[in-house]
Design an enzyme around this catalytic site. Structure first.
Site, mmCIF file in Angstrom:
data_model
loop_
_atom_site.group_PDB
_atom_site.id
_atom_site.type_symbol
_atom_site.label_atom_id
_atom_site.label_comp_id
_atom_site.label_asym_id
_atom_site.label_seq_id
_atom_site.Cartn_x
_atom_site.Cartn_y
_atom_site.Cartn_z
ATOM 1 N N GLU A 74 -19.772 11.944 1.764
ATOM 2 C CA GLU A 74 -20.672 12.895 1.055
ATOM 3 C C GLU A 74 -20.928 14.149 2.964
ATOM 4 O O GLU A 74 -21.810 14.872 2.907
ATOM 5 C CB GLU A 74 -21.077 11.861 1.710
ATOM 6 C CG GLU A 74 -21.668 10.440 0.710
ATOM 7 C CD GLU A 74 -21.204 11.346 -0.250
ATOM 8 O OE1 GLU A 74 -21.125 12.584 -0.949
ATOM 9 O OE2 GLU A 74 -20.160 10.871 -1.369
ATOM 10 N N HIS B 114 -20.077 16.737 2.377
ATOM 11 C CA HIS B 114 -20.681 18.388 1.637
ATOM 12 C C HIS B 114 -21.702 18.824 2.078
ATOM 13 O O HIS B 114 -21.738 20.180 2.483
ATOM 14 C CB HIS B 114 -21.165 16.954 0.418
ATOM 15 C CG HIS B 114 -20.753 16.980 -0.594
ATOM 16 N ND1 HIS B 114 -19.717 18.032 -1.187
ATOM 17 C CD2 HIS B 114 -19.986 15.475 -1.029
ATOM 18 C CE1 HIS B 114 -19.282 17.282 -2.658
ATOM 19 N NE2 HIS B 114 -18.608 16.001 -2.314
#
Length: 205
Positions: free
Chosen positions: A147, A150
């Site tokens: 994450e 990202h």
């Protein structure tokens, strides 16, 4: 008063929001609180273990997670303006397809093996403005790295070794995920990962 969330469409590889560094959250206001609530609901509907704001089309440094085996950390949470520190080295050996395969909600229905650090430290703030600072190991460490990447415009497919990168590039040409505007809607579109399989839940974020 709790903010009720709504399901948002998941942005697919090729959209610029996934390929540009996300901006810092400057103020935790009603819009940010709504976004975080929407992300939690969207992640749950998508049966994912993590979700970054760029994956729902918002270029801000926020991600959510939901995972059972988090040690002393919350099993469900979010982090704003995170700082992630690798405490364990990333092995240069080939990844194990049986135990080190990742998936991504923004690269639907595909999964590839990838080496990650097995020990990280996460710092930042939750949506209430409270400081977050904990360490994570194992698969939870993998989720946090995925994450966090990202937010820096890196998808896990950008980190694949040459063998798996070749397979990914072939699939990318086949799917045509090189332009903006491709999305899928959790709860409405067919589940790209077949989440009736419990193992698939752990590999999709």
């Amino acid at each position: 008063m709790a903010t009720e969330g709504k399901i948002l469409p998941i942005v697919i590889h090729g959209d610029p929001v996934l390929h540009n560094r996300a901006a810092e959250v400057e103020e935790i206001n009603d819009d940010i609180r709504q976004l975080v609530a929407d992300m939690h609901v969207t992640q749950e509907a998508a049966r994912g273990v993590g979700l970054a704001a760029p994956q729902v089309g918002v270029g801000l440094r926020i991600f959510t997670w939901e995972f059972e085996d988090t040690g002393d950390a919350p099993t469900t949470g979010e982090v704003l303006n995170p700082v992630l520190t690798l405490l364990g080295k990333v092995s240069q050996e080939d990844p194990d397809p049986e135990s080190e395969t990742e998936g991504c909600l923004s690269v639907p229905a595909l999964s590839y093996p990838l080496k990650r650090s097995d020990h990280v430290r996460l710092q930042g703030f939750d949506v209430g403005g409270h400081e977050i600072d904990f360490e994570a190991t194992g698969w939870f460490a993998r989720i946090l790295q995925h994450e966090f990447d990202h937010l820096n415009a890196t998808l896990y497919v950008n980190r694949l070794n040459p063998r798996w990168a070749k397979r990914w590039k072939k699939e990318l040409r086949k799917q045509g995920w090189t332009t903006a505007g491709n999305t899928w809607m959790p709860g409405e579109d067919s589940d790209p990962f077949g989440h009736d399989d419990d193992e698939a839940v752990e590999t999709s974020n």
